[in-house]
Scaffold this active site. Sequence first.
Site, PDB file in Angstrom:
ATOM      1  N   VAL A  87       0.842  -1.210   0.000  1.00 36.82           N
ATOM      2  CA  VAL A  87       0.000   0.000   0.000  1.00 36.82           C
ATOM      3  C   VAL A  87       0.874   1.256   0.000  1.00 36.82           C
ATOM      4  O   VAL A  87       0.642   2.192  -0.776  1.00 36.82           O
ATOM      5  CB  VAL A  87      -0.950   0.024   1.223  1.00 36.82           C
ATOM      6  N   GLY A  88       1.900   1.263   0.850  1.00 33.58           N
ATOM      7  CA  GLY A  88       2.741   2.462   0.973  1.00 33.58           C
ATOM      8  C   GLY A  88       3.473   2.792  -0.313  1.00 33.58           C
ATOM      9  O   GLY A  88       3.496   3.948  -0.764  1.00 33.58           O
ATOM     10  N   ASN A 129      -1.333  -4.466  15.043  1.00 27.69           N
ATOM     11  CA  ASN A 129      -1.239  -3.179  14.363  1.00 27.69           C
ATOM     12  C   ASN A 129      -1.397  -1.996  15.314  1.00 27.69           C
ATOM     13  O   ASN A 129      -0.859  -0.914  15.053  1.00 27.69           O
ATOM     14  CB  ASN A 129      -2.239  -3.113  13.204  1.00 27.69           C
ATOM     15  N   ARG A 175     -10.381  -7.934   9.161  1.00 26.50           N
ATOM     16  CA  ARG A 175      -9.510  -6.791   9.475  1.00 26.50           C
ATOM     17  C   ARG A 175      -9.309  -6.688  10.988  1.00 26.50           C
ATOM     18  O   ARG A 175      -8.253  -6.285  11.460  1.00 26.50           O
ATOM     19  CB  ARG A 175     -10.129  -5.498   8.935  1.00 26.50           C
ATOM     20  N   VAL A 184      -4.308   4.423   7.122  1.00 28.32           N
ATOM     21  CA  VAL A 184      -4.752   3.371   6.191  1.00 28.32           C
ATOM     22  C   VAL A 184      -4.689   1.993   6.858  1.00 28.32           C
ATOM     23  O   VAL A 184      -5.390   1.060   6.487  1.00 28.32           O
ATOM     24  CB  VAL A 184      -3.886   3.364   4.914  1.00 28.32           C
ATOM     25  N   HIS A 223     -14.930   0.514   8.397  1.00 28.26           N
ATOM     26  CA  HIS A 223     -14.341  -0.203   7.263  1.00 28.26           C
ATOM     27  C   HIS A 223     -14.274  -1.689   7.626  1.00 28.26           C
ATOM     28  O   HIS A 223     -13.237  -2.224   7.915  1.00 28.26           O
ATOM     29  CB  HIS A 223     -12.937   0.362   7.002  1.00 28.26           C
TER      30      HIS A 223
END
Length: 309
Positions: A14-15, A96, A89, A119, A176
Amino acid sequence: MIRKKVTVVGAGFVGASTAMALAQQNLTDVVLTDIIEGMPQGKALDIREAGPLIGSDAEVIGTNNYVDTQGSDIVVITAGLPRKPGMSRDDLLNTNAKIVGGVTDEIFKHSPDAIFINVTNPLDAMAQIIFSKTKLPRSRVMGMAGCLDSTRMRTFISMELGISVENIHAFVLGGHGDTMVPLPRYATVSGVPITELMSEEQINRISDRTRKGGGEIVKLLGTGSAFYAPAASVCEMVEAILLDKKKILPCCVHLEGEYGVDGLFVGVPVILGAGGMEKVWELNLTDSEQAELKASADAVQELVDILGI
Ligand code: APR
């Protein structure tokens, strides 16, 4: 024009995709940082070397040292584990949370005036960590999710109707996660709500695919989660902020009574401009839409409660 600086923390899928997409936009210099030595430097140099071909003078540097992130205008946090098949998630929560908490402490020392876009998943709870650690005004801490969930819904509508994505708008609200709330009443094709253009079966199928959109990619990839559309979604938000566009985009923000939610990060439409999240854009919801949003907010609250923040 004074050059802007956007730092992307985490130089993984993603980064790095975000750094490339930002370079292509040619609006800002980019700093890409990661704990793995050499990797962000290599990816940044690779992106920089595409500059002559993509017509971008953006300075892109990679680093393992937070000093190089000094004075960023925007910080995008993508550091942390992605999910694998079979994981939600939410399964990423504790791992995380430690990573995002640590990153926030470091980055905030060097860029106290930045706008933060999170994100890392679970995205809403991680945004809450950044907010509670930095104690920034809510206008300057947000999460990228609504843009992604909405671009997925827009894509599926376009695929179903065979009409350009440029004509299609959609709002997906809520956390999300599996409880996110696609809003067909506010999904339009050149201003016409899809409820006038599609059957209930078609709309339910599209809403369901949107809710499970991230999982569909995880299953196909087998080793990680989506990155191209997430990167494009971050760019949409960064552009709205850097160009002070006052653009209405669905983003994860700290609600303070709006939509009947208080003290929690949840996805809703907002106006994005130079000040960050300048205003929550309140839509009228039906009782059942409001109930779905509440259930989604409750799911985010459960994660925040586990974290004890
Ligand atoms: N500081 C900086 N970078 C870190 C740190 C840290 N403390 N901890 C991990 N990282 C880096 C990893 O070294 C890795 O390069 O974060 C990067 C994550 O990249 P990937 O594993 O490729 O994961 P990616 O697919 O990019 O997803 C990142 O975004 O969409 C979410 O759910 C996804 O939470 C995940 C995040």
